[in-house]
Design an enzyme around this catalytic site. Sequence first.
Site, PDB file in Angstrom:
ATOM      1  N   GLU A  55       0.718  -1.346   0.084  1.00 33.08           N
ATOM      2  CA  GLU A  55      -0.090   0.003  -0.182  1.00 33.08           C
ATOM      3  C   GLU A  55       0.858   1.168  -0.181  1.00 33.08           C
ATOM      4  OE1 GLU A  55      -1.132  -2.742   1.774  1.00 33.08           O
ATOM      5  OE2 GLU A  55      -2.329  -3.160   0.153  1.00 33.08           O
TER       6      GLU A  55
ATOM      7  N   ASP B 218      -7.369  -6.247  -4.834  1.00 31.26           N
ATOM      8  CA  ASP B 218      -6.345  -6.461  -3.689  1.00 31.26           C
ATOM      9  C   ASP B 218      -6.638  -7.821  -3.162  1.00 31.26           C
ATOM     10  OD1 ASP B 218      -4.342  -5.815  -1.958  1.00 31.26           O
ATOM     11  OD2 ASP B 218      -6.157  -5.523  -0.340  1.00 31.26           O
TER      12      ASP B 218
ATOM     13  N   ASN C 163      -0.268  -7.718  -3.589  1.00 29.26           N
ATOM     14  CA  ASN C 163      -0.949  -6.864  -4.585  1.00 29.26           C
ATOM     15  C   ASN C 163      -0.074  -6.029  -5.379  1.00 29.26           C
ATOM     16  OD1 ASN C 163      -0.931  -5.334  -1.861  1.00 29.26           O
ATOM     17  ND2 ASN C 163      -1.185  -3.971  -3.274  1.00 29.26           N
TER      18      ASN C 163
END
Lengths: 622, 155
Positions: free
Chosen positions: A194, A354, A312
């Site tokens: 992220e 995700d 991801n």
Amino acid sequence: MKTTTLKLALAGVLGLSSLSSLAATELENLMKDDNQWAHPRKDYANTGYSRLSQINKGNVRNLKMAWSFATGVNRGHEGAPLVINDVMYVHTAFPNNVYALDLNDNQKIIWSYFPKQDPSIQALLCCDSVNRGLGYGDGKIFLQQNDGKLVALDAKTGTKIWDVQVVDTKKGASNTNAPHIIKDKVITGCSGGEYGVRCYISAYNIKDGSLAWRAYSTGPDSEMLIGDGFNKENPHYSSLSLYEDVNGGNKEGGSFKALTKDQLKFPEKELGTRTWLKPQAMQNGYEHGGGPTWGWYSFDPALNLMYYGTGNPGTWNPDVRPGDNKWSMTIFARDVDTGMARWGYQLTPHDEWDYDSMNEIVLWEAKGKKLATHFDRNGFGYTFDRTNGTLLVAEKMHPFVNWASKVDLKTGVPIKDPKFSTHQDYNAQGICPSALGVKDEQPSAYSPKTGKFYVPLNHVCMTYEPVESKYIAGQPWVGATLTMFAGPDGVMGGFMAWDGLKGKSVWYNKEKFSAWGGALVTSSDIVFYGTLDRWFKAVDAQTGKELWKFQVGSGIVGNAITYSHKGKQYVGVLSGIGGWAGVAMNLGLSNETDGLGAAGGYKELTKWNAAPGGGGMNVFSL
Amino acid sequence: MMKLRYIALLAIALPYAGNAGISLVSTIDNKPLAIPGAMFDTPAAKEFMSSGKNTYLGNADAIKTGKKIFQMYSCTACHGAKGEGAVGPNLIDDRWNYTKNANDQGIFETIWAGTAGGMGAKGAGAMVPDDPTQGLSPDEVLKVVAFLRSNAVKH
């Protein structure tokens, strides 16, 4: 004990170089000894299985709390302690303290270790300040701190022997995984999917912490340790493009149609750069491509291959990274001595939800075949021939999975449903599962006795709206907003037994909340796991019937373990709600309107837990 | 309602120094924040620096831009799409980890320079100390706050 002493004496004679291989043997012996719990998932194969059988179906209802230990730290206590030669090593969430408890002396603290970590590190932990536990080997306890430092401590004294910085927190990277000791190497991962981190997996030499090899999840083959013979038996895993764009692909209304095997072009090279097509949000998308590696790593000594998954691609906005985004969302098999990739299979090409693939890969045998089974966040349960990666089974773990209709076994490509394609500034509705996955990091267990897997599950769906976001080194780079809600079963979790050959659940129990605790199965056919509403449960491996339960102090996100001490079997689990499942709790969300993200679906957790959840180890015996 | 009364009280209590403007302090250690005056380069930012007032509150255009900025800098990742909370706390109810965030100067200071408990500094020059070109300008912080306040849930 005798063999160990003899080996140590021998090592003294033979000198340092052979010590490392003998030290690995010591750990391998400890793994075989069911009195111990010396590896994160007990053994190299990641089974979470123990042959201990003193606690059986007849007497399990008499289990009582033997002792408990409050860690003095709040928030998510994932993972499990290690038990080695009558000492239990307990870790905590941030700041990742370690305690060695003397099981021979009423769990008195032998030593403790308090890392000094900059509090700002907590801002790098996307999904709460968890740590998944310790590693052991060569007389050392290994701690992978959240701030990227890997520390080797003398198991006897807690004295630091060496440390090394694994990831660069300035770039937004951090660590949450347990270090896994494989032979003479310490394997550790990277978090930061992220934050636009280009993640990797690293192997350090157990003796001195020098880097043995490092393999990136994206980028040039040379940096990914991909070379000749990669995907030899399944060259189509190395295709340049698995989908064709429908209605413009990466824009509102667009979607992706899977190509058939005769349409694929393979084998291709340098896919870690070439599947990040222009125009990207970034110049070279792969440079901020994510692919975190914070899961549980398994190892087959005969093949000398280790198995792990990547997470991801960055960012969560798929429109700004056209292409399949290799090798995010991939299971890799690597030679543990060299790091070279033997095979790699991408589970969710061009991720739009995700659905990380870092969940555990469990190694097992059936019908004379060497197999590997993996329960992916994307909702499919996969079984491979682990020698070469050939996909044998890929079935939905629950019918509510809707983003793909099935996985084409010929190509390995999921057939995506255009209805659930996600695009910038468009709020896609009713996607199942949510980003939490049908299962997240909470590891499953496998019993060679029943031949079945025991799998803790989430049952949560979501809305997903990709948004524009700016990459700045060290800052979150997420690019989507999500809301989550209970799936069609009307609950948010489940627990099932799974047949890895048929790709079918054998029994399935609904759970009120996500079952976010890892499973343990014993040879007496009892399965143990914990729940977010504080229950630690024993169920019948054959039927799923509840046999016993006990309510602990805070929700459980840790993994159940068992060991024996002075001839008596104990089972234990860490409590302390947190992690992605418990974030709503830990940050004190309580409004009617806190209906979004993980908070929403889990709101009722506040009726079961004080916030923030306090950590503790809970140990039970007859 | 609670919140309004609170803000009014604080407004009376704050020692304004007339034209000299307000003085901003860090939420971490209460030390003065050194933000170059030139950064306050819009009428709203200038007004804020002199009176501590956020003139973007209730301004539909500013709120819209504030939402974009809130997404652009991934505040949404930790605080949810509207600030309702996720891994980071709720920013639109009347419970605050730092009570001063109920007031527009306080929340500006928190967003600009961060907290010691997991909230990184977001102001230009504070966010990435060795790259002052990154981060929110004062004007952008005021717009984000306008967006958050527009989502506020009354109790």
